[in-house]
Design a protein around this motif. Structure first.
Motif, PDB file in Angstrom:
ATOM      1  N   ALA A  95       0.826  -1.210   0.000  1.00 28.28           N
ATOM      2  CA  ALA A  95       0.000   0.000   0.000  1.00 28.28           C
ATOM      3  C   ALA A  95       0.860   1.260   0.000  1.00 28.28           C
ATOM      4  CB  ALA A  95      -0.935  -0.006   1.208  1.00 28.28           C
ATOM      5  N   ARG A  96       1.937   1.256   0.781  1.00 30.12           N
ATOM      6  CA  ARG A  96       2.814   2.421   0.829  1.00 30.12           C
ATOM      7  C   ARG A  96       3.567   2.590  -0.492  1.00 30.12           C
ATOM      8  NH1 ARG A  96       6.722   1.564   5.463  1.00 30.12           N
ATOM      9  NH2 ARG A  96       7.348   3.718   5.045  1.00 30.12           N
ATOM     10  N   TRP A  97       4.011   1.491  -1.079  1.00 29.63           N
ATOM     11  CA  TRP A  97       4.721   1.575  -2.345  1.00 29.63           C
ATOM     12  C   TRP A  97       3.801   2.100  -3.448  1.00 29.63           C
ATOM     13  CZ3 TRP A  97       8.928   2.539  -4.534  1.00 29.63           C
ATOM     14  CH2 TRP A  97       9.202   2.171  -5.857  1.00 29.63           C
ATOM     15  N   ALA A  98       2.525   1.737  -3.407  1.00 28.56           N
ATOM     16  CA  ALA A  98       1.578   2.212  -4.412  1.00 28.56           C
ATOM     17  C   ALA A  98       1.447   3.731  -4.385  1.00 28.56           C
ATOM     18  CB  ALA A  98       0.214   1.559  -4.192  1.00 28.56           C
ATOM     19  N   LEU A  99       1.664   4.347  -3.228  1.00 29.48           N
ATOM     20  CA  LEU A  99       1.563   5.805  -3.114  1.00 29.48           C
ATOM     21  C   LEU A  99       2.710   6.515  -3.825  1.00 29.48           C
ATOM     22  CD1 LEU A  99       0.584   6.131   0.660  1.00 29.48           C
ATOM     23  CD2 LEU A  99      -0.897   6.595  -1.303  1.00 29.48           C
ATOM     24  N   MET A 100       3.905   5.945  -3.736  1.00 24.19           N
ATOM     25  CA  MET A 100       5.086   6.629  -4.268  1.00 24.19           C
ATOM     26  C   MET A 100       5.617   6.044  -5.578  1.00 24.19           C
ATOM     27  SD  MET A 100       7.857   5.353  -1.354  1.00 24.19           S
ATOM     28  CE  MET A 100       6.791   5.694   0.045  1.00 24.19           C
TER      29      MET A 100
ATOM     30  N   LYS B 251      26.848   0.947  -2.921  1.00 24.72           N
ATOM     31  CA  LYS B 251      27.250   2.049  -3.795  1.00 24.72           C
ATOM     32  C   LYS B 251      26.143   2.389  -4.785  1.00 24.72           C
ATOM     33  CE  LYS B 251      32.273   1.422  -3.537  1.00 24.72           C
ATOM     34  NZ  LYS B 251      33.515   1.167  -4.303  1.00 24.72           N
ATOM     35  N   THR B 252      25.432   1.376  -5.233  1.00 26.88           N
ATOM     36  CA  THR B 252      24.304   1.598  -6.133  1.00 26.88           C
ATOM     37  C   THR B 252      23.175   2.331  -5.411  1.00 26.88           C
ATOM     38  OG1 THR B 252      24.827  -0.395  -7.404  1.00 26.88           O
ATOM     39  CG2 THR B 252      22.576   0.462  -7.573  1.00 26.88           C
ATOM     40  N   VAL B 253      22.880   1.883  -4.197  1.00 27.43           N
ATOM     41  CA  VAL B 253      21.819   2.519  -3.417  1.00 27.43           C
ATOM     42  C   VAL B 253      22.153   3.990  -3.157  1.00 27.43           C
ATOM     43  CG1 VAL B 253      20.574   2.519  -1.220  1.00 27.43           C
ATOM     44  CG2 VAL B 253      21.145   0.346  -2.334  1.00 27.43           C
ATOM     45  N   TYR B 254      23.396   4.252  -2.769  1.00 25.62           N
ATOM     46  CA  TYR B 254      23.776   5.642  -2.505  1.00 25.62           C
ATOM     47  C   TYR B 254      23.719   6.480  -3.778  1.00 25.62           C
ATOM     48  CZ  TYR B 254      26.209   9.780  -0.937  1.00 25.62           C
ATOM     49  OH  TYR B 254      26.509  11.079  -0.641  1.00 25.62           O
ATOM     50  N   ASP B 255      24.070   5.871  -4.895  1.00 27.40           N
ATOM     51  CA  ASP B 255      24.010   6.596  -6.166  1.00 27.40           C
ATOM     52  C   ASP B 255      22.576   7.033  -6.473  1.00 27.40           C
ATOM     53  OD1 ASP B 255      25.301   7.480  -8.697  1.00 27.40           O
ATOM     54  OD2 ASP B 255      23.982   5.996  -9.593  1.00 27.40           O
TER      55      ASP B 255
ATOM     56  N   ILE C 138      15.478  -0.343  -3.854  1.00 26.22           N
ATOM     57  CA  ILE C 138      16.332   0.825  -3.615  1.00 26.22           C
ATOM     58  C   ILE C 138      15.705   1.687  -2.529  1.00 26.22           C
ATOM     59  CG2 ILE C 138      17.286   2.924  -4.619  1.00 26.22           C
ATOM     60  CD1 ILE C 138      18.656   0.457  -5.668  1.00 26.22           C
ATOM     61  N   VAL C 139      14.399   1.927  -2.625  1.00 30.46           N
ATOM     62  CA  VAL C 139      13.691   2.713  -1.605  1.00 30.46           C
ATOM     63  C   VAL C 139      13.768   2.017  -0.248  1.00 30.46           C
ATOM     64  CG1 VAL C 139      11.405   3.519  -0.880  1.00 30.46           C
ATOM     65  CG2 VAL C 139      12.159   3.856  -3.240  1.00 30.46           C
ATOM     66  N   ASN C 140      13.572   0.709  -0.221  1.00 31.50           N
ATOM     67  CA  ASN C 140      13.668  -0.039   1.030  1.00 31.50           C
ATOM     68  C   ASN C 140      15.051   0.110   1.663  1.00 31.50           C
ATOM     69  OD1 ASN C 140      11.042  -1.057   1.107  1.00 31.50           O
ATOM     70  ND2 ASN C 140      11.572  -2.886  -0.065  1.00 31.50           N
TER      71      ASN C 140
ATOM     72  N   MET D 153      17.609  13.485   3.910  1.00 28.71           N
ATOM     73  CA  MET D 153      17.306  12.519   4.968  1.00 28.71           C
ATOM     74  C   MET D 153      16.071  12.938   5.761  1.00 28.71           C
ATOM     75  SD  MET D 153      18.940   9.717   5.164  1.00 28.71           S
ATOM     76  CE  MET D 153      20.383   8.889   4.480  1.00 28.71           C
ATOM     77  N   VAL D 154      15.904  14.243   5.961  1.00 30.38           N
ATOM     78  CA  VAL D 154      14.691  14.741   6.623  1.00 30.38           C
ATOM     79  C   VAL D 154      13.471  14.420   5.767  1.00 30.38           C
ATOM     80  CG1 VAL D 154      13.450  16.812   7.379  1.00 30.38           C
ATOM     81  CG2 VAL D 154      15.891  16.566   7.887  1.00 30.38           C
ATOM     82  N   HIS D 155      13.595  14.627   4.458  1.00 25.70           N
ATOM     83  CA  HIS D 155      12.478  14.322   3.565  1.00 25.70           C
ATOM     84  C   HIS D 155      12.137  12.834   3.577  1.00 25.70           C
ATOM     85  CE1 HIS D 155      13.230  18.219   1.085  1.00 25.70           C
ATOM     86  NE2 HIS D 155      12.256  18.392   1.947  1.00 25.70           N
ATOM     87  N   TRP D 156      13.144  11.970   3.610  1.00 18.53           N
ATOM     88  CA  TRP D 156      12.880  10.530   3.650  1.00 18.53           C
ATOM     89  C   TRP D 156      12.202  10.143   4.958  1.00 18.53           C
ATOM     90  CZ3 TRP D 156      12.452   7.260  -0.086  1.00 18.53           C
ATOM     91  CH2 TRP D 156      13.176   7.416  -1.263  1.00 18.53           C
ATOM     92  N   ALA D 157      12.624  10.744   6.068  1.00 17.56           N
ATOM     93  CA  ALA D 157      12.007  10.432   7.362  1.00 17.56           C
ATOM     94  C   ALA D 157      10.535  10.829   7.367  1.00 17.56           C
ATOM     95  CB  ALA D 157      12.756  11.141   8.487  1.00 17.56           C
ATOM     96  N   MET D 158      10.240  12.001   6.817  1.00 22.70           N
ATOM     97  CA  MET D 158       8.850  12.450   6.791  1.00 22.70           C
ATOM     98  C   MET D 158       8.030  11.656   5.775  1.00 22.70           C
ATOM     99  SD  MET D 158       8.463  14.574   9.181  1.00 22.70           S
ATOM    100  CE  MET D 158       6.771  15.037   8.762  1.00 22.70           C
TER     101      MET D 158
END
Length: 283
Positions: A14-19, A70-74, A45-47, A251-256
């Motif tokens: 459900a959360r993935w469907a939103l984004m 390294k891929t995730v950080y990219d 990647i989001v996880n 990081m603030v945006h990801w937390a929110m």
């Protein structure tokens, strides 16, 4: 969906469907060398980013069942730089406002600043000392709506005065949310901030501290203190580990985004409290 065992920080269906539409559109728009070979699942990647955000681990300590760190950080860096992270954050924030019966664009906001220590990888030029709180590190200047949802955030050295950061914050708030005409602040902001806001059509009002003894939440301003509490549930934000201030902002945006997506789908945010019961006890 990955076949691995899920982590508590993973997004649900459900959360993935939103984004998902934002990330799918991002990938579809990418062209050029190397973009044809798309081997990594965007959801994974989001996880992985949320795992780092929630647990506070270094990127290179990502579990091996995620894509390479390294891929995730990219991806994290690309999404910060091209505005994709903020786009997802803003989308979820606006949906949350509508969920609570509010219009997408707010008319009032609350501003405050939070100083946090930095890690050893942050350059001296990117940090400073908050003389009032005796903290060497960075300062997050944040504006929220009356629900506590982030409208604007800038990250500076902790030595930057609240009033200086407050002016920059009002500039960003006026540019991104021109509907805001009222802002509540605490007594740490100087008259220059009020004048700066007035020049942009924003009435900045100081909320006086309660005079009684003991803890008392401040009228209007308590929502932003709760927002800082939400951020502190994400260990990557307890201390600023990011080499670049714009990555700290991401990081603030990801937390929110984590918080609002859970709220929209009715999923609670796991705490760090260890729950024990009769079945957990050993004799």
């Amino acid at each position: 969906m990955s076949s691995r065992r899920p982590y508590r920080s993973d997004v649900s269906d459900a959360r993935w469907a939103l984004m998902e539409p934002v990330f799918v559109a991002w990938r579809a728009a990418r062209t050029g060398p190397g973009t044809a070979a798309r081997v990594h699942d965007l959801r994974e990647i989001v996880n992985a980013i949320l795992y780092v955000n929630r647990t506070g681990i270094p990127w290179e300590y990502l579990p091996h069942d995620f894509p390479p760190y390294k891929t995730v950080y990219d991806y994290f860096a690309k999404w910060e730089a091209d505005g994709t992270t903020q786009q997802v954050h803003d989308l979820l924030r606006d949906k949350t406002r509508r969920f609570h019966g509010r219009r997408a664009e707010p008319t009032a906001a609350v501003v405050d600043a939070q100083s946090v220590k930095t890690s050893a990888n942050v350059a001296e030029t990117s940090q400073g000392i908050d003389a009032g709180k005796k903290i060497k590190g960075r300062k997050r200047h944040v504006a929220t709506d009356t629900l506590g949802l982030v409208l604007a955030v800038i990250v500076t050295a902790a030595s930057v005065h609240d009033s200086t950061g407050g002016k920059r914050l009002l500039d960003e708030l006026a540019a991104s949310h021109p509907s805001v005409t009222k802002v509540w602040a605490d007594g740490g902001y100087q008259n220059s901030v009020f004048q700066h806001g007035a020049a942009r059509g924003i009435d900045v009002e100081v909320v006086k501290r309660p005079t009684g003894k003991g803890f008392q939440p401040q009228a209007k301003r308590w929502v932003i203190e709760r927002t800082f509490g939400w951020l502190m549930q994400h260990r990557r934000l307890v201390r600023d580990y990011e080499a670049l201030p714009q990555r700290s902002r991401a990081m603030v945006h990801w937390a929110m985004a984590n918080k609002t997506s859970r709220e929209l789908t009715g999923e609670s945010t796991p705490t760090w409290r260890i729950e024990t019961g009769e079945s957990d006890r050993t004799t």
